[in-house]
Design an enzyme around this catalytic site. Structure first.
Site, short mmCIF file in Angstrom:
data_model
loop_
_atom_site.label_atom_id
_atom_site.label_comp_id
_atom_site.label_asym_id
_atom_site.label_seq_id
_atom_site.Cartn_x
_atom_site.Cartn_y
_atom_site.Cartn_z
N THR A 217 96.98 -3.52 -16.49
CA THR A 217 97.87 -2.47 -17.24
C THR A 217 98.11 -3.24 -18.66
O THR A 217 97.80 -4.45 -18.73
CB THR A 217 99.15 -2.57 -16.64
OG1 THR A 217 100.03 -3.63 -16.38
CG2 THR A 217 99.19 -2.01 -15.46
N GLY A 284 105.96 -13.03 -18.29
CA GLY A 284 107.31 -12.55 -17.64
C GLY A 284 108.52 -13.45 -17.67
O GLY A 284 109.46 -13.25 -17.07
N TYR A 489 82.23 -18.46 -18.65
CA TYR A 489 82.99 -17.94 -17.44
C TYR A 489 82.18 -18.40 -16.34
O TYR A 489 81.18 -17.99 -16.02
CB TYR A 489 82.92 -16.47 -17.53
CG TYR A 489 83.82 -15.57 -16.49
CD1 TYR A 489 84.80 -14.96 -17.10
CD2 TYR A 489 83.41 -15.35 -15.32
CE1 TYR A 489 85.77 -14.11 -16.16
CE2 TYR A 489 84.22 -14.67 -14.47
CZ TYR A 489 85.60 -13.95 -15.10
OH TYR A 489 86.06 -13.26 -14.03
#
Length: 582
Positions: A217, A284, A489
């Site tokens: 998101t 968060g 990566y």
């Protein structure tokens, strides 16, 4: 067992793996080269097992300790349909989708399960939820698409307070588009596909396409400093995020326990240390992001992905560096090393007669050039913009590729890559079903150290495989390029299906991460820190940098109510405090 079988308020992934229930699993039947590849590299017969899906009913889910007073406050804030205490939703929100998460949840090792999942529908509701939770001294953990792989979504073990998972999935709208500034106001819970669908309908795109795109998101991207596959053109999320709102604790002594941080969408500013930068990547720990002003772009007139082959990874790396320094400005630049190129070829479908002969002809040409077919590397370069720009950019890239001994093989492989770019998590889950834990770690370095960190990390992983006594495989690609350097990566797998395989996995993971530290890399380029990577933070940003981060988190959240234990914590390198064997 708590029960609430009503339809979930937001989309969610299955509790034991990637994707939604009913998603088509990875199919190996039409990939004839993959089983022998897996046997050669890992010594595992991937055709020998069938997955029996785990059943939640077989797992002992700890009871919720949500008290009546906080329950009533949450119900009155968001409504009964948006407060969930059933076992399935609580387990879904217990972990992200890292390999350690999936191993634990499949074994019924649940750790500290959230006591309640709350689905706010507005910024005001987020603020009211946080207000109630802070008054109750509860722990709040923001939740987006659940795709996190660095242990940033789980509560600390032994947490005695009520744990509240705040699922942002109802807040999924593109609210406004400022066409003159080319910015859009987007709610934090918008999943990538839903957001792009809304933008595309009006002729716009965000241009941000991480591998987790289907299940991540806007808020999650900001909170982890995400980077998408087209960052060479559009930038990473720090470049795209122009302004935001975040609900956070209020200053001590305030009548209210919460306040709203509001950062205007400005092109630039000189307002002291950047508060926007503090929020980016905060996972968060400073608050819950509710909406953000994001840079958007008109959908390009022309778009294509060209494929190239190089005789070896050295040539591919040098070409990538020169392309990044040129004025071609591609939207995507990817170069796979020889191991990943072999993996990609082994993962293809059965060739048609025509493509079979094309492949034979290509191999003949490579051999005629003196290439060692075991060292060849594939590269994908994406071009976007006006037809004139795309033609010019391709001409610049083609010249660089030829100068490094490479060759262009057209759009066909690039088109297939574009179609399959979100499949890797399903392959990871399939391998885990076979007893093969597989994971990824990524880092960034200056161009001057890209070859060094690649070679040394591969060497460190191979030594770690040998030390564990299990066969393993590691591969790598350049995924994001900058003027100064690139992200590489790494994907690795170890053939250990035993009950002790997390200790084996940790040994390899530690070797990879420590190699990053010893050869000029960063602890993470775009997956974030969580608990998995925090033990290396002092080596990455220095003890003084960790001190600054600690003081920031302590100052904003002295009660440790906001996702405590993430980014900085005291743990063993490579093993989070929530490890299966901790």
């Amino acid at each position: 067992m708590s029960q609430n079988k009503s339809k979930a308020p937001a989309k969610y992934q299955k509790w034991w793996g990637w994707g939604a229930d009913g998603d088509k699993p990875y199919a190996v039947a039409n990939k004839p080269k993959f089983p022998p590849f897996a046997m050669d590299k890992l010594g595992v017969d991937i055709l020998a097992k069938d997955l029996t899906e785990p059943r939640l009913a077989d797992i002992d889910v700890p009871a919720s300790i949500l008290g009546d007073e906080l329950r009533e406050q949450l119900l009155s804030t968001v409504g009964a349909d948006n407060v969930r205490t059933d076992d399935e939703m609580r387990v879904v929100h217990s972990y992200g989708k890292g390999v350690r998460d999936l191993v634990r949840v499949r074994r019924g090792i649940l750790g500290r399960v959230p006591d309640v999942v709350v689905y706010p529908g507005s910024g005001d509701e987020v603020q009211a939820v946080m207000e109630a939770c802070l008054r109750a001294d509860a722990v709040l953990i923001p939740y987006g698409g659940g795709s996190n792989i660095v242990a940033a979504l789980e509560a600390e073990p032994g947490e005695q307070r009520v744990v509240v998972s705040v699922d942002m999935g109802r807040m999924n709208k593109v609210l406004e588009i400022d066409e003159q500034a080319e910015i859009a106001l987007i709610q934090a819970g918008a999943l990538g596909p839903d957001m792009e669908e809304q933008l595309n309908a009006k002729g716009w795109t965000l241009g941000h396409f991480p591998d987790s795109f289907m299940w991540s998101t806007v808020g999650g991207w900001i909170a982890t400093r995400s980077t998408g596959s087209q960052s060479d053109k559009y930038g990473d999320i720090a470049d795209i995020t122009r302004g935001l709102e975040m609900v956070m604790p209020a200053a001590e002594g305030s009548e209210q326990r919460t306040q709203v941080l509001s950062l205007h969408p400005l092109p630039s500013y000189s307002s002291g240390p950047s508060v926007r930068e503090m929020v980016l990547g905060s996972e968060g720990r400073l608050g819950i992001i509710t909406q953000a002003w994001m840079q958007v772009h008109r959908i390009a007139e022309a778009r294509e992905i060209q494929a190239y082959f190089y005789p070896n990874y050295d040539a591919g790396l040098k070409a990538a560096e020169l392309i990044a320094h040129s004025d071609a400005k591609p939207m995507m630049l990817r170069v796979s090393d020889a191991a990943e190129t072999e993996f990609s070829m082994a993962n293809g479908k059965k060739s048609s007669t025509k493509s079979h002969y094309i492949n034979k002809a290509m191999q003949k040409l490579m051999t005629a050039k003196g290439w060692n077919l075991e060292e060849i590397c594939i590269s994908f370069v994406g071009f976007e913009g006006s037809p004139v720009h795309v033609r010019y950019a391709k001409s610049v890239v083609n010249k660089i590729v030829r100068a490094q001994g490479g060759m262009n093989v057209g759009k066909g492989p690039g088109t297939l890559f574009d179609q399959k770019k979100y499949d890797i998590p399903y392959i990871r889950d399939f391998l885990l079903n076979m007893g093969i834990p597989a994971d990824v770690s990524e880092t960034a370095t200056p161009w001057s150290r890209t070859k060094e960190i690649h070679d040394e990390t591969v060497k460190a992983a191979e030594q770690a495989f040998a030390e564990t006594g299990h066969k393993g495989f590691i591969m790598c690609h350049v995924s994001h390029s900058y003027h100064a350097g690139a992200c590489q990566y790494f994907t690795f797998a170890v053939a250990d299906g035993s009950e002790d395989n997390m200790a084996t996995y940790d040994h390899v993971k530690r070797a990879v991460q420590q190699s990053f530290m010893e050869h000029g890399g960063t602890v993470s380029h775009h997956h974030g820190v969580g608990e998995e990577h925090s033990p290396w933070m002092e080596q990455d940003i220095s003890p003084a940098g960790v001190h600054i981060q600690r003081k920031l988190f302590e100052g904003v959240d002295p009660g440790k109510n906001l996702n405590p234990g993430k980014i900085v914590h005291d743990g063993k390198p490579g093993i989070s405090s929530n490890s299966a064997d901790a």
